[in-house]
Each structure stands twice: as structure tokens, then as C-alpha cells.
Scaffold this active site. Structure first.
Site, PDB file in Angstrom:
ATOM      1  N   GLU A 151       0.833  -1.217   0.000  1.00  0.00           N
ATOM      2  CA  GLU A 151       0.000   0.000   0.000  1.00  0.00           C
ATOM      3  C   GLU A 151       0.864   1.262   0.000  1.00  0.00           C
ATOM      4  OE1 GLU A 151      -2.805  -0.489  -0.915  1.00  0.00           O
ATOM      5  OE2 GLU A 151      -3.136  -2.562  -0.322  1.00  0.00           O
ATOM      6  N   HIS A 154       2.025   2.087  -3.364  1.00  0.00           N
ATOM      7  CA  HIS A 154       1.070   2.787  -4.241  1.00  0.00           C
ATOM      8  C   HIS A 154       1.274   4.299  -4.113  1.00  0.00           C
ATOM      9  CE1 HIS A 154      -1.342  -0.221  -6.144  1.00  0.00           C
ATOM     10  NE2 HIS A 154      -1.776  -0.763  -5.017  1.00  0.00           N
ATOM     11  N   HIS A 250      -5.102  -6.185 -10.883  1.00  0.00           N
ATOM     12  CA  HIS A 250      -4.506  -7.170  -9.973  1.00  0.00           C
ATOM     13  C   HIS A 250      -4.216  -8.497 -10.662  1.00  0.00           C
ATOM     14  CE1 HIS A 250      -6.609  -4.251  -7.414  1.00  0.00           C
ATOM     15  NE2 HIS A 250      -5.592  -4.426  -6.600  1.00  0.00           N
TER      16      HIS A 250
END
Ligand code: ASN
Ligand code: ZN
Length: 355
Positions: A151, A154, A250
């Protein structure tokens, strides 16, 4: 400011007993799960609500955080704090980067986001992340090292290449997060979370070879992601080139994850997935072009090449062809045109491409 950097002790859900960067707030007379040595990176509790902006800073009276029990709300925050600290340290040590923007300013993460939420995300709007509690039974809170690194990365992509989150650029965006999340795992080398090229295996209360979110060395172990970049005439795992470009990010990430695995490690079957195991993988099943002697260049060089490609050469609409150019440029800058590492980048892309 009326705060002092302190070091706390945390009992986490997943990673054992940890040392945590915290602070003493002398105005509030309480310890806060905020780390002034890492740009005030901090952890909040979303109270099982949906608003990260309404989440509250995690605090403690004695700087001894959590008891490690599944029912303890602070313990998931301990894992989250640890995951952010390690990702911060990884960026700094390996890439000389201080924080997501490289400006020394930390982000925050809200744990206990929503109810039975089996996901986690980065948000540009809040410059923050949210982490669900899992399903309450078989899947734990989403605060393992690979997820935390995923995360936060990102955020890194957002402020550097800015890869648009759809089609091939979106697949590369997702792959960057899996690649760096995995490299965080190797950097930490925590016994409770043994490093590997599998994403999210640590979330499963009862582990198994086929329980994970993604497998970088063999993306199709998820039953959906193609192992190879389809040619205009030859699909991979039944996925045509047109369908690949339309896949959820994904899944289209798998080819770049696979490239990275082969670049770093070579055509080597990971432990637990070889012949005679349920996965029954062989070196030839790891490559798309029969190059079973493909050798890896190691994680240190591979992560330097990837990071430079992301931060110097990739742009918002970089696609797979562009990623090949970006990683080749990065390898040429770092190791020289025609160097073994430069040639290895080309060989790894060839090995994840249908002919
Ligand atoms: N867990 C997902 C991710 O970080 C959330 C999303 O689809 N953005 O990739
Ligand atoms: Zn992601």
C-alpha cells in the site's frame, strides 16, 4: 512542540514482540503511535467506520502497546506501525529516499477500517491508507509486511511515475506494489513472516500452499492471471492480448511480477512448490520461452533497476513495452549498456513473453 520521541514495546498480532517508534505528548500526558523519527508516520483507528479523516490516533498510557490477542484492537495497530517503519527504513537504506514523496514527511494508516473488510488501500486524497480487519474468522487483519509495503508503494507510484490505474499501466502500478512489498519482506527477514514471492499468504489463519492472493513466480496459480504476456496470435493461459489489456489490474500485474521474480532469482522453483508438491512446478513451467537456464541477478540489483525504472523512466501511460525500455534504461545507467545485468533484464522480459 510539546512532544518527545520515545521507543515503545508492542505485542503484535502477526510479527511477535516489537520495538516501536512512538512519542510522548506532554500536553495530553499520553504516548502516541506517531513516529517523529520517520516523518510523523502514524496509525489511527477507524473505529470500523468508513472515514479515514474521522479516525483517531492510537494512544497508550505506558508505551507498552497491545497484548497480541486477536481481539485486541491495539495489536493490529502494532503490526501496522511496524510495517510502515520497515517500509520507510527500506526506502531510505536502499534508495536514499525519505518517505513516500522523498520530503521526509510520513503518511498515516487507519486500521479497523469498515466491518469485516478483506482489503486495504492507498488514497491520494488523504495521503493515507486504510486496512480492514479481515473476515473475522479465516482471514486476519490486513497488516502483514507485504501488504503494508504494497500500500505504501502505491503512494510512491502516485508521486513518481503516476501509472494510471487501468489496463497495462495499472498492471504495472500493481506489480510495483507487489515487488516492493516483497522486497520489504526480504529486507526485514522476520521469522514470523518468512520472505517469499507470495503476496498475502500471512493473512490466512490456516496456511496452505494455495492460500494467498498472488504468486509472483507463477501468477496463474490464482487460476486467472496469465503467466506470460500474450502475443497478438498466442494467448497465455487462455487470455488473449485484447483480454489481457482489459483485465483487472490485480491480474495484469502478474506478468511484471513474474518478470521481476525471474530477473532477481532466475528460473528456480521456490521451496514448497517443486515437483512432488501439490503445485508440481518445474523450471520449464516458470518460463514462457523454454529458457530454463535463466539465471537471476539477485534482489539487490533487481530492486535498484526496478526503482530507477519506476522513478526515472516510467510515466503515467507506460505499458508493458515501455516497462521493458524503462528497466533496460535503468540497468544501462546503473551497470552499463551490455553489462550482464543489462542483458539479464532483456532475458527476463523474453522469458515472460509468448512468442
Ligand atoms: N488492495 C487493493 C490494492 O491495494 C485495493 C485496490 O484495489 N486499490 O491494490
Ligand atoms: Zn494494490
Amino acid at each position: 512542540p510539546n512532544v518527545t520521541a520515545t521507543t515503545g514495546t508492542g505485542r503484535s498480532l502477526i510479527a511477535g514482540v516489537l520495538s516501536l517508534g512512538t512519542q510522548w505528548n506532554n500536553t495530553r500526558r499520553i504516548f502516541e503511535m506517531k513516529d517523529p523519527t520517520r516523518g510523523n508516520t502514524h496509525i489511527t483507528d477507524a473505529g470500523n467506520g468508513y472515514r479515514t479523516e474521522a479516525s483517531t490516533l492510537v494512544v497508550d498510557a505506558d508505551n507498552k502497546w497491545g497484548n497480541g490477542a486477536t481481539t485486541d484492537r491495539v495489536s493490529a495497530a502494532v503490526d501496522a506501525s511496524y510495517g510502515f517503519a520497515k517500509t520507510w527504513d527500506f526506502y531510505k537504506e536502499k534508495f536514499g529516499r525519505e518517505g513516500i514523496r522523498g520530503d521526509g514527511v510520513g503518511a498515516f494508516g487507519a486500521v479497523h477500517y469498515s466491518i469485516n473488510y478483506v482489503n486495504a488501500y492507498w488514497s491520494d486524497e488523504c495521503f493515507c491508507m486504510a486496512f480492514g480487519d479481515g473476515n473475522g474468522t479465516s482471514i486476519r487483519p490486513l497488516v502483514t509486511l507485504d501488504i503494508m509495503g504494497h500500500e505504501m508503494s502505491h503512494g510512491l507510484t502516485s508521486v513518481t511515475a503516476g501509472l494510471i490505474y487501468s489496463s497495462e499501466s495499472g498492471g504495472l502500478n500493481e506489480a510495483n506494489s507487489d515487488i516492493l512489498g516483497t522486497m520489504v519482506e526480504y529486507y526485514v527477514n522476520n521469522a514470523q513472516q518468512p520472505p517469499n514471492y507470495i503476496i498475502g499468504e500471512g493473512l490466512f489463519v490456516t496456511p496452505a500452499w494455495n492460500k494467498a492472493i498472488r504468486w509472483m513466480f507463477k501468477p496463474n496459480l490464482d487460476g486467472i492471471s496469465p503467466d506470460c504476456y500474450p502475443s497478438p496470435t498466442t494467448p497465455s493461459n487462455g487470455i488473449s492480448l485484447a483480454n489481457f489489456k482489459a483485465m483487472d489490474v490485480h491480474y495484469s500485474s502478474g506478468v511484471a511480477n513474474h518478470f521481476y521474480y525471474l530477473l532477481a532469482e532466475g528460473a528456480v522453483v521456490p521451496e514448497g512448490y517443486g515437483a512432488g508438491t501439490p503445485a508440481n512446478l518445474t523450471p520449464s513451467s516458470l518460463v514462457c520461452n523454454g529458457n530454463t537456464t535463466l539465471a537471476g541477478i539477485g534482489r539487490e540489483a533487481a530492486q535498484q533497476i526496478w526503482y530507477r525504472a519506476l522513478t526515472v523512466y516510467m510515466v503515467s501511460n507506460t505499458d508493458y513495452a515501455g516497462a521493458r525500455v524503462a528497466t533496460l534504461n535503468a540497468a544501462a545507467d546503473l551497470y552499463g549498456a551490455g553489462s550482464a545485468n543489462h542483458n539479464a533484464v532483456a532475458a527476463a522480459w523474453d522469458a515472460v513473453t509468448m512468442q
